[in-house]
Design an enzyme around this catalytic site. Structure first.
Site, PDB file in Angstrom:
ATOM      1  N   GLY A 225       0.786  -1.233   0.000  1.00  0.00           N
ATOM      2  CA  GLY A 225       0.000   0.000   0.000  1.00  0.00           C
ATOM      3  C   GLY A 225       0.815   1.277   0.000  1.00  0.00           C
ATOM      4  N   GLU A 442      12.600 -16.800  16.159  1.00  0.00           N
ATOM      5  CA  GLU A 442      12.545 -15.372  16.476  1.00  0.00           C
ATOM      6  C   GLU A 442      12.607 -15.134  17.980  1.00  0.00           C
ATOM      7  OE1 GLU A 442      13.129 -13.260  14.331  1.00  0.00           O
ATOM      8  OE2 GLU A 442      12.810 -14.548  12.592  1.00  0.00           O
ATOM      9  N   HIS A 445      16.142 -15.296  19.181  1.00  0.00           N
ATOM     10  CA  HIS A 445      16.846 -14.010  19.059  1.00  0.00           C
ATOM     11  C   HIS A 445      16.482 -13.089  20.211  1.00  0.00           C
ATOM     12  CE1 HIS A 445      18.522 -14.341  15.080  1.00  0.00           C
ATOM     13  NE2 HIS A 445      17.365 -14.549  14.488  1.00  0.00           N
TER      14      HIS A 445
END
Ligand code: ADP
Ligand code: ZN
Length: 635
Positions: A225, A442, A445
């Site tokens: 967008g 994730e 991390h």
């Protein structure tokens, strides 16, 4: 001759900037004549240079003395050979030429000479030779005329103009798009509000002496967008909107792109305040360092763009928005303060964002009772706004095909499969196992970083598939700008980067290719530590590499003996292995926490740094008493 050459301007960018097609034809004709005359003259010169020039009197004297051996009579000159020369060795022979007297009677001359026993080259004496010559030149002229026309058309890209901006710039007086049409993307909207206010009232900012950024860079995957948001900014501010893609600037001929840029800004300044939107700016804004294969045309265009951005008066109210999905290849000069220094991330939408996007696009669509947009949003993890818009439209088409009055849930589900699963399932929509892996990776991390108090705080973790290939990511937010890093801090950063792989190994006893980017980053950091910062025991203070092009890309080049290079590699490897082991140890020790946060992330898809820290703090409070007793035990 010199004159003619000067009349023959190279088809440069300036030469024909404002030529109409008719003018161009005359221009081509002029060039063609010049070329033909030039060639003719040169040809003449060359052919004459074989002969020695004499006067007509010399020729006449040789004639009267009966000294002529052979004569060629041309309309404009006489070429002749004397008996003396003819007797010589052919290599040493000299022929002479002289002009033909005006109005001279060729035929009489030829007959007279022939009667004297001189060989006369009859063909050339023929009377129509002049006509032949004219025909010959005319033919040449026509051929070169058409060749030059063809060449010019190519250069002017078939519209006959040189570098005149083609009507590729789209200008909309009113875009009719507002922020209400853009779902989600709240952060992006927030950052752009100021620009809208500025466009409404530039004077307010000028009065106080504030300078607004001249441009902002919208960064995000295709279809998220970016164009829509730029249009919405124009719509909200109620100003005209100029649209051009970066690749429109870059043409085959040097100078064209730069002239287009000039033109665009001229047009814009006439209607300011307005917005210029440059889509895919990486096509022009590619780094000038040649690593990514720039070229001189692109470089000129970029230079022109930079100088236009620097040049326009920001109080006038021109705002330049640009979009890219490859910010890393942009030239650093573009990102300098006062240019595109604001970077606005236009992310892939999370669950809420997708739901909002679906709502926006179903506003004008009749929905059946059974439609549950929430479910569709849940299923479409990884889809961008454009996908969702397409999905809704496909569903509406399907409803029409089936002769229904409204779109039902099944329509939406089926079109989801055609739109997203059909094309992008393998890349962006993950299976459950993959999702788990990504979530743990994730959180690996984030958790390692969070437990290392020295490292930067985590601001966001997401497993919504993101820009070109990353399946999830952990976003760090530095609290303050940092100029110095200690060895401990760098080591802790290294552990954070390797935390993803560590989690894969600790939890699933596996390794995935998803960590490849992490490994590159970690290796690069470790190399810097060893080669540039003198932070390894093995090599100590010795710098074994140098930084090149610091103001462009800052590439590092090794510069040491091969033996040392091998030592560097060993030291780098040791650092990496040590950090991975440390990260694995941290995660093993906090396994319960890792599981808890990962499950939560799987559910929510995106969690904030705060939520993460809540988990961590809760766990630490629980642990604290236990640690005390452990300490007592040890005593
Ligand atoms: P980009 O420029 O990032 O490639 P576009 O702005 O061209 O993406 O988006 C294409 C279409 O996708 C838009 O016209 C719009 O219909 C839809 N779209 C994308 N993002 C959103 C959004 N956040 N809200 C509503 N519609 C969106
Ligand atoms: Zn990772």
């Amino acid at each position: 001759m010199n004159n003619e050459r000067n009349n023959n301007p190279g088809p440069g960018k300036e030469g024909g900037d404002k030529q109409s097609p008719k003018n161009n034809a005359w221009f081509a004709l002029a060039i063609a004549i010049a070329v033909v005359v030039l060639i003719g003259t040169i040809f003449n010169q060359v052919s004459q240079s074989k002969y020695t020039k004499t006067t007509y009197s010399d020729f006449r004297a040789a004639w009267l003395a009966g000294n002529l051996d052979e004569v060629q009579i041309h309309p404009d000159r006489i070429i002749y050979m004397t008996k003396e020369e003819a007797a010589k060795d052919p290599k040493a022979q000299k022929a002479f030429f002289t002009g033909m007297p005006a109005g001279g009677d060729y035929l009489a001359m030829a007959n007279e000479l022939e009667a004297m026993g001189v060989v006369v080259d009859k063909q050339i004496v023929e009377d129509n030779s002049g006509i032949l010559l004219v025909l010959y030149y005319a033919g040449m002229l026509m051929i070169s005329f058409f060749m030059i026309r063809m060449l010019m058309k190519r250069m002017g890209n078939l519209d006959g103009g040189f570098g005149k901006s083609k009507a590729k710039v789209l200008m909309e007086k009113q875009t009719g798009v507002t922020f209400a049409d853009v779902a989600g993307q709240d952060e992006a909207k927030e950052s752009l509000k100021e620009i809208i206010d500025f466009l409404h009232n530039p004077q307010k900012y000028a009065d106080i002496g504030a300078k607004l950024p001249k441009g902002a860079l919208l960064v995000g995957s295709p279809g998220t967008g970016k164009t829509l948001i730029a249009k919405a900014v124009a719509g909200e501010a109620d100003v005209p909107f100029f649209y051009i893609t970066g690749s429109d600037f870059v043409e085959m001929f040097v100078g064209m792109g730069a002239s287009r840029v000039r033109d665009l800004f001229q047009q814009a300044s006439k209607v300011a305040p307005c917005i210029i939107f440059i889509d895919e700016i990486d096509a022009v804004g590619r780094s000038r360092d040649n690593r990514y294969g720039g070229n001189s045309e692109q470089e000129q265009t970029l230079n022109q763009l930079l100088s236009e951005i620097d040049g326009f008066d920001s109080t006038k109210g021109i705002v330049c928005l640009a979009a890219t999905n490859r910010p890393e290849i942009l030239d650093k000069a573009l990102l300098r303060p006062g240019r595109f220094d604001r970077r606005i991330i236009v992310d892939r939408p999370n669950l809420q964002g997708r739901l909002d996007t679906l709502k926006v696009h179903t506003r004008k669509i009749k929905l059946a009772e059974d439609v549950d947009l929430n479910k569709i949003a849940q299923q479409t993890a990884g889809a961008v706004g454009a996908d969702l818009a397409n999905l809704v439209n496909e569903a509406a088409l399907r409803a029409v095909r089936h002769g229904r009055q409204a779109v039902n849930q099944e329509d939406l589900l089926v079109s989801f499969e055609t739109v997203i699963a059909g094309t992008e399932k393998k890349n962006t929509v993950l299976s459950d196992t993959e999702k788990r892996l990504v979530a743990y990776h994730e959180v690996g991390h984030a958790l390692v970083s969070a437990l290392e108090k020295r490292d930067m705080p985590v601001s966001k973790i997401t497993i919504v598939p993101h820009t070109t290939g990353a399946l999830g990511y952990t976003l760090y937010l530095p609290e303050e700008e940092k100029y110095l890093s200690s060895r401990d801090e760098l080591l802790s950063e290294l552990r954070g980067i390797l935390g993803g792989r560590a989690a894969e190994q600790v939890v699933f006893s596996t390794m995935t290719n998803g960590a490849s980017n992490d490994i590159q980053k970690a290796t690069s950091l470790a190399r810097h530590m060893v080669m540039l910062y003198g932070m390894s025991e093995e090599l100590g203070l010795m710098a074994t590499a140098s930084v090149h092009n610091q103001y462009l890309e800052g590439s590092v080049q090794m510069d040491c003996s091969q033996e040392t290079a091998a030592k560097v590699d060993a030291a780098v490897q040791k650092l990496l292995n040590q950090s991975l082991e440390d990260a694995k140890r941290v995660l093993t020790e906090n396994r319960a926490l890792l599981d808890e946060i990962s499950e939560y992330l799987l559910l929510k898809e995106t969690i904030t740094g705060e939520e993460l820290m809540n988990f961590v703090e809760k766990a630490q409070q629980k642990e604290a008493p236990a640690e005390e007793t452990a300490a007592e035990d040890a005593e």
